[in-house]
Design a protein around this motif. Sequence first.
Motif, PDB file in Angstrom:
ATOM      1  N   THR A 182     -68.543  26.113 -52.239  1.00 56.50           N
ATOM      2  CA  THR A 182     -69.963  25.016 -52.949  1.00 56.50           C
ATOM      3  C   THR A 182     -70.703  26.793 -53.749  1.00 56.50           C
ATOM      4  O   THR A 182     -71.221  27.696 -52.385  1.00 56.50           O
ATOM      5  CB  THR A 182     -70.943  24.554 -52.183  1.00 56.50           C
ATOM      6  OG1 THR A 182     -70.379  23.357 -51.463  1.00 56.50           O
ATOM      7  CG2 THR A 182     -72.216  24.267 -53.754  1.00 56.50           C
TER       8      THR A 182
ATOM      9  N   THR B 191     -63.458  22.858 -67.067  1.00 58.05           N
ATOM     10  CA  THR B 191     -63.838  21.999 -65.116  1.00 58.05           C
ATOM     11  C   THR B 191     -62.300  22.519 -64.552  1.00 58.05           C
ATOM     12  O   THR B 191     -62.422  22.196 -63.660  1.00 58.05           O
ATOM     13  CB  THR B 191     -64.296  20.670 -65.338  1.00 58.05           C
ATOM     14  OG1 THR B 191     -63.658  20.336 -65.750  1.00 58.05           O
ATOM     15  CG2 THR B 191     -65.675  21.002 -66.058  1.00 58.05           C
TER      16      THR B 191
ATOM     17  N   LEU C  97     -64.043  22.355 -61.015  1.00 58.23           N
ATOM     18  CA  LEU C  97     -64.802  22.468 -60.857  1.00 58.23           C
ATOM     19  C   LEU C  97     -65.930  21.257 -60.547  1.00 58.23           C
ATOM     20  O   LEU C  97     -65.772  20.792 -61.811  1.00 58.23           O
ATOM     21  CB  LEU C  97     -65.781  24.076 -61.617  1.00 58.23           C
ATOM     22  CG  LEU C  97     -64.544  25.418 -61.853  1.00 58.23           C
ATOM     23  CD1 LEU C  97     -63.933  25.373 -62.065  1.00 58.23           C
ATOM     24  CD2 LEU C  97     -66.194  26.198 -61.696  1.00 58.23           C
ATOM     25  N   SER C  98     -66.310  21.097 -60.220  1.00 60.47           N
ATOM     26  CA  SER C  98     -67.232  19.980 -59.839  1.00 60.47           C
ATOM     27  C   SER C  98     -68.391  20.316 -59.716  1.00 60.47           C
ATOM     28  O   SER C  98     -69.203  20.821 -58.280  1.00 60.47           O
ATOM     29  CB  SER C  98     -67.382  18.607 -58.948  1.00 60.47           C
ATOM     30  OG  SER C  98     -65.522  18.742 -58.269  1.00 60.47           O
ATOM     31  N   LYS C  99     -69.395  19.942 -60.696  1.00 57.20           N
ATOM     32  CA  LYS C  99     -71.220  19.145 -60.725  1.00 57.20           C
ATOM     33  C   LYS C  99     -71.305  18.715 -59.249  1.00 57.20           C
ATOM     34  O   LYS C  99     -71.139  17.815 -59.164  1.00 57.20           O
ATOM     35  CB  LYS C  99     -71.752  18.946 -61.889  1.00 57.20           C
ATOM     36  CG  LYS C  99     -71.748  20.077 -63.430  1.00 57.20           C
ATOM     37  CD  LYS C  99     -72.699  21.046 -63.516  1.00 57.20           C
ATOM     38  CE  LYS C  99     -72.520  21.933 -64.664  1.00 57.20           C
ATOM     39  NZ  LYS C  99     -74.495  22.562 -64.354  1.00 57.20           N
ATOM     40  N   LYS C 100     -72.719  19.948 -58.644  1.00 57.75           N
ATOM     41  CA  LYS C 100     -73.349  19.438 -57.933  1.00 57.75           C
ATOM     42  C   LYS C 100     -74.616  18.552 -57.805  1.00 57.75           C
ATOM     43  O   LYS C 100     -75.445  19.796 -58.795  1.00 57.75           O
ATOM     44  CB  LYS C 100     -73.236  20.728 -56.417  1.00 57.75           C
ATOM     45  CG  LYS C 100     -73.917  20.101 -55.771  1.00 57.75           C
ATOM     46  CD  LYS C 100     -73.482  21.094 -54.372  1.00 57.75           C
ATOM     47  CE  LYS C 100     -73.339  20.929 -52.688  1.00 57.75           C
ATOM     48  NZ  LYS C 100     -73.148  19.611 -52.231  1.00 57.75           N
TER      49      LYS C 100
ATOM     50  N   TYR D  61     -71.888  24.373 -58.102  1.00 56.42           N
ATOM     51  CA  TYR D  61     -70.559  23.543 -58.328  1.00 56.42           C
ATOM     52  C   TYR D  61     -69.868  24.011 -56.920  1.00 56.42           C
ATOM     53  O   TYR D  61     -70.242  24.799 -56.150  1.00 56.42           O
ATOM     54  CB  TYR D  61     -69.261  24.401 -59.058  1.00 56.42           C
ATOM     55  CG  TYR D  61     -69.881  24.288 -60.682  1.00 56.42           C
ATOM     56  CD1 TYR D  61     -68.884  23.148 -61.191  1.00 56.42           C
ATOM     57  CD2 TYR D  61     -70.337  25.503 -61.579  1.00 56.42           C
ATOM     58  CE1 TYR D  61     -69.490  23.536 -63.179  1.00 56.42           C
ATOM     59  CE2 TYR D  61     -70.822  24.897 -62.531  1.00 56.42           C
ATOM     60  CZ  TYR D  61     -70.302  24.745 -63.505  1.00 56.42           C
ATOM     61  OH  TYR D  61     -70.626  24.335 -64.325  1.00 56.42           O
TER      62      TYR D  61
END
Length: 276
Positions: free
Chosen positions: A255, A199, A273-276, A217
């Motif tokens: 995004t 991530t 990277l952040s999960k959306k 992401y």
Amino acid sequence: MKFLWIIALIIFVIYIIISDKKLKNRKDYKEALTPSKNPSKELLVKRWWVWGLVLVLICGFFVPDLNNAENHDETYKTSSHHSKKPSSVKKRKRLSDYASKKVTKFMPVKNTAKAVTLGAGKYKVGRDIKPGRYVIKAVKGNGNLSNSDFTINVILGKNVKSDQVTSFTTNLIKNDKIKLDWIESTSFTPTPDKYTYKTKLSAGIWLVGLDIKPGRYVIRPIKGRGNLISEDGSDDNLNEILGKDAKRDQVSKVTADLTAGEVILSTLELIGLSKK
């Protein structure tokens, strides 16, 4: 080119000196040097066009330097006189082409890379560097790391504020041509055989499905600024400059849906990277 201008200038100056000396020795010139008369022929050093030509020759000597200086400003980082600016996105070959060469199957394989340390110069994969996946770092000094098609083109070093990256991770295949400019010592370290989902990604070329878990992401810059590019064979690709300076067309986040097989290129020191 400079040498030719110097030769031309020297020859012309010698011609002026010899010509004027011959003229001064002529009887008619000496007889004309009276208060009431002027010589029928002036010395070359007194003629305006002669000095004009001398000026042209001098300018010709310096103009290449001025052009080189302009090219230097376009090519090199202003923060580091010996580091090339990464090429524009338009000059890069398609990353999907790169992926098809570098990763033939979306599954982990044994890494054939072998550790090596190289100085500044041009190298060929298969001859100087074994094919495989590497983490490339500047051990001593800083400068430009690039390959022949400019898929790779970053500044290796330790000053992130000057757009340098401390490492670049990528696959190198046989016949790739690698160029190291102004870096005293650069290490090529094999990556582990086992791929793991990440991530946080350092500068490099990464594959969704091996390095990144497919999904949606929000991608943000953690350290540094630079290009974030992706290709998956479609027209729905990333092409952003990530950073914190909106006045310089940088965006603070993007995004995206990342799909298996998509290739990600980052020239930032670190992205998250952040999960959306």
